[in-house]
Motif scaffolding. Structure first.
Motif, PDB file in Angstrom:
ATOM      1  N   UNK A  22       4.991  -1.323   4.667  1.00 55.68           N
ATOM      2  CA  UNK A  22       3.940  -1.963   5.302  1.00 55.68           C
ATOM      3  C   UNK A  22       4.047  -3.379   4.748  1.00 55.68           C
ATOM      4  N   UNK A  23       4.399  -3.556   3.505  1.00 51.58           N
ATOM      5  CA  UNK A  23       4.336  -5.041   2.891  1.00 51.58           C
ATOM      6  C   UNK A  23       5.837  -5.571   3.468  1.00 51.58           C
ATOM      7  N   UNK A  24       6.517  -4.995   4.009  1.00 50.56           N
ATOM      8  CA  UNK A  24       7.864  -5.739   4.548  1.00 50.56           C
ATOM      9  C   UNK A  24       9.065  -5.585   3.303  1.00 50.56           C
ATOM     10  N   UNK A  25       8.719  -5.041   1.991  1.00 49.31           N
ATOM     11  CA  UNK A  25       9.470  -4.721   1.231  1.00 49.31           C
ATOM     12  C   UNK A  25       9.903  -3.130   1.220  1.00 49.31           C
ATOM     13  N   UNK A 225      -6.137  -2.763   1.785  1.00 49.08           N
ATOM     14  CA  UNK A 225      -7.069  -1.804   2.221  1.00 49.08           C
ATOM     15  C   UNK A 225      -7.049  -1.428   3.559  1.00 49.08           C
ATOM     16  N   UNK A 226      -7.800  -0.231   3.929  1.00 48.52           N
ATOM     17  CA  UNK A 226      -8.189  -0.138   5.192  1.00 48.52           C
ATOM     18  C   UNK A 226      -7.084  -0.265   6.072  1.00 48.52           C
ATOM     19  N   UNK A 227      -5.985  -0.164   6.050  1.00 51.40           N
ATOM     20  CA  UNK A 227      -4.864  -0.375   6.807  1.00 51.40           C
ATOM     21  C   UNK A 227      -4.399   0.493   7.799  1.00 51.40           C
ATOM     22  N   UNK A 228      -4.341   0.247   8.867  1.00 48.43           N
ATOM     23  CA  UNK A 228      -4.059   1.234  10.134  1.00 48.43           C
ATOM     24  C   UNK A 228      -2.594   0.498  10.646  1.00 48.43           C
ATOM     25  N   UNK A 229      -1.721   1.418  10.226  1.00 49.70           N
ATOM     26  CA  UNK A 229      -0.412   0.948  10.875  1.00 49.70           C
ATOM     27  C   UNK A 229      -0.109   1.028  12.393  1.00 49.70           C
ATOM     28  N   UNK A 230      -0.931   1.518  13.009  1.00 52.67           N
ATOM     29  CA  UNK A 230      -1.001   1.696  14.703  1.00 52.67           C
ATOM     30  C   UNK A 230      -1.456   0.481  15.328  1.00 52.67           C
ATOM     31  N   UNK A 231      -2.025  -0.551  14.416  1.00 51.89           N
ATOM     32  CA  UNK A 231      -2.564  -1.510  15.133  1.00 51.89           C
ATOM     33  C   UNK A 231      -1.726  -2.824  14.887  1.00 51.89           C
ATOM     34  N   UNK A 232      -1.384  -3.708  15.577  1.00 51.69           N
ATOM     35  CA  UNK A 232      -0.807  -5.063  15.433  1.00 51.69           C
ATOM     36  C   UNK A 232      -1.557  -5.828  14.161  1.00 51.69           C
ATOM     37  N   UNK A 233      -2.753  -5.935  14.374  1.00 53.22           N
ATOM     38  CA  UNK A 233      -3.638  -6.714  13.698  1.00 53.22           C
ATOM     39  C   UNK A 233      -3.490  -6.306  12.289  1.00 53.22           C
ATOM     40  N   UNK A 234      -3.669  -5.084  12.005  1.00 54.79           N
ATOM     41  CA  UNK A 234      -3.476  -4.780  10.501  1.00 54.79           C
ATOM     42  C   UNK A 234      -1.959  -5.053   9.820  1.00 54.79           C
ATOM     43  N   UNK A 236      -0.106  -7.608  11.052  1.00 55.79           N
ATOM     44  CA  UNK A 236      -0.081  -9.217  11.068  1.00 55.79           C
ATOM     45  C   UNK A 236      -0.798  -9.586   9.844  1.00 55.79           C
ATOM     46  N   UNK A 237      -2.108  -9.147   9.584  1.00 55.72           N
ATOM     47  CA  UNK A 237      -2.774  -9.185   8.096  1.00 55.72           C
ATOM     48  C   UNK A 237      -1.865  -9.421   7.228  1.00 55.72           C
ATOM     49  N   UNK A 238      -1.239  -8.077   6.605  1.00 58.36           N
ATOM     50  CA  UNK A 238      -0.513  -7.851   5.660  1.00 58.36           C
ATOM     51  C   UNK A 238       0.891  -8.853   5.752  1.00 58.36           C
ATOM     52  N   UNK A 239       1.384  -9.067   6.858  1.00 58.21           N
ATOM     53  CA  UNK A 239       2.346 -10.044   6.792  1.00 58.21           C
ATOM     54  C   UNK A 239       1.863 -11.558   6.165  1.00 58.21           C
TER      55      UNK A 239
END
Length: 297
Positions: A22-25, A225-234, A236-239
């Protein structure tokens, strides 16, 4: 649907492309740490975010339990007048005669007098209740008021490998005390836009403490935390967090799941409540990553 159960499982082989987390790494497996033969002195970690509801207490309990499972002696310090950490480990704050407040305010009470054993082997607790809210006012007139917690923890730091301080959602005097006592900071960050906005202010506060009070302090990592990979919002925040803070962001990401509040109600860590759940494995992975980064012995 439980987002924790929607976590993807990647299988790597020499002919397959590297899986990206999820962090792009690229997803890495951190080595399983060996138990320690000798214990202490402790590395002190402050769990800090001035925004509430971002997973500080949940992460303190579960990361502490994971480190303890890997053979580290761990002390969790409840430094929030709400006493959520104490409740999460099965204590009723209203029934406590002695808490961290008494350690801070009385030279006759030591940390060892207040520490209680938890149900988790190698995991102890220095509890708190609403009395702690008075300490912020009472400490204002004290000499070296920012160093009171550091002096209190110095009494027991040789008995532990890791001491984790669960801070209140504030950047007031109690949090400054935690940052002054700590070697490192872990910043739990909810994958939500408004949680992201306050990180710059928090980092600025940490840098002021580094400059004026505690030059050894460093940021161990930012924990999504509270990451939901199904949502674009989560996503984008991690990105955006990775773009801003790069290698300071832990590769391990904690998914949103109902199992965390379920475990809290049961006054257990998720590692004992649901040991095979992806949330439990996420905190084991975080413990391995923290140790590999040098954030814990």
């Amino acid at each position: 649907m439980d987002a924790g159960n929607s976590q993807q499982v990647f299988t790597l082989d020499s002919n397959a492309p590297t899986a990206i987390g999820p962090t792009g790494r690229p997803i890495r497996e951190f080595a399983e740490p060996q138990p320690l033969a000798d214990h202490g002195p402790a590395r002190i970690i402050a769990m800090v975010n001035q925004k509430g509801g971002v997973g500080k207490t949940t992460s303190t309990i579960n990361l502490g339990a994971a480190l303890a499972a890997y053979g580290r002696k761990v002390l969790l310090v409840d430094f929030d007048p709400q006493g959520a950490l104490s409740v999460g480990l099965g204590l009723n704050p209203h029934d406590l005669d002695l808490t961290i407040y008494n350690v801070l305010m009385s030279s006759r009470v030591s940390a060892a007098d207040v520490i209680s054993k938890s149900s988790v082997p190698n995991l102890d607790l220095l509890p708190a209740n609403i009395d702690l809210s008075a300490a912020e006012v009472q400490l204002v007139g004290e000499v070296a008021r920012e160093q009171v917690l550091m002096r209190a923890l110095s009494q027991v730091e040789d008995d532990y490998d890791v001491i984790m301080i669960d801070c209140q959602p504030s950047l007031g005097l109690l949090t400054v005390n935690a940052l002054t006592a700590a070697h490192g900071v872990v910043i739990p960050l909810e994958c939500e836009f408004f949680a992201l906005r306050g990180v710059a202010l928090l980092v600025e506060t940490i840098e002021k403490v580094q400059d004026r009070l505690n030059p050894r302090l460093q940021i161990d990592g930012i924990l999504a935390t509270m990451f939901d990979g199904r949502t674009l919002h989560s996503r984008e925040v991690v990105d955006r967090v990775v773009e801003a803070f790069s290698e300071r962001v832990f590769e391990t990401v904690i998914n949103r799941t109902v199992k965390f509040p379920d475990a809290s109600v049961a006054a257990e860590s998720i590692l004992s409540y649901a040991p095979k759940h992806p949330g439990a494995e996420a905190y084991r992975a975080l413990a391995r990553e923290l140790i590999s980064r040098g954030g814990a012995p």
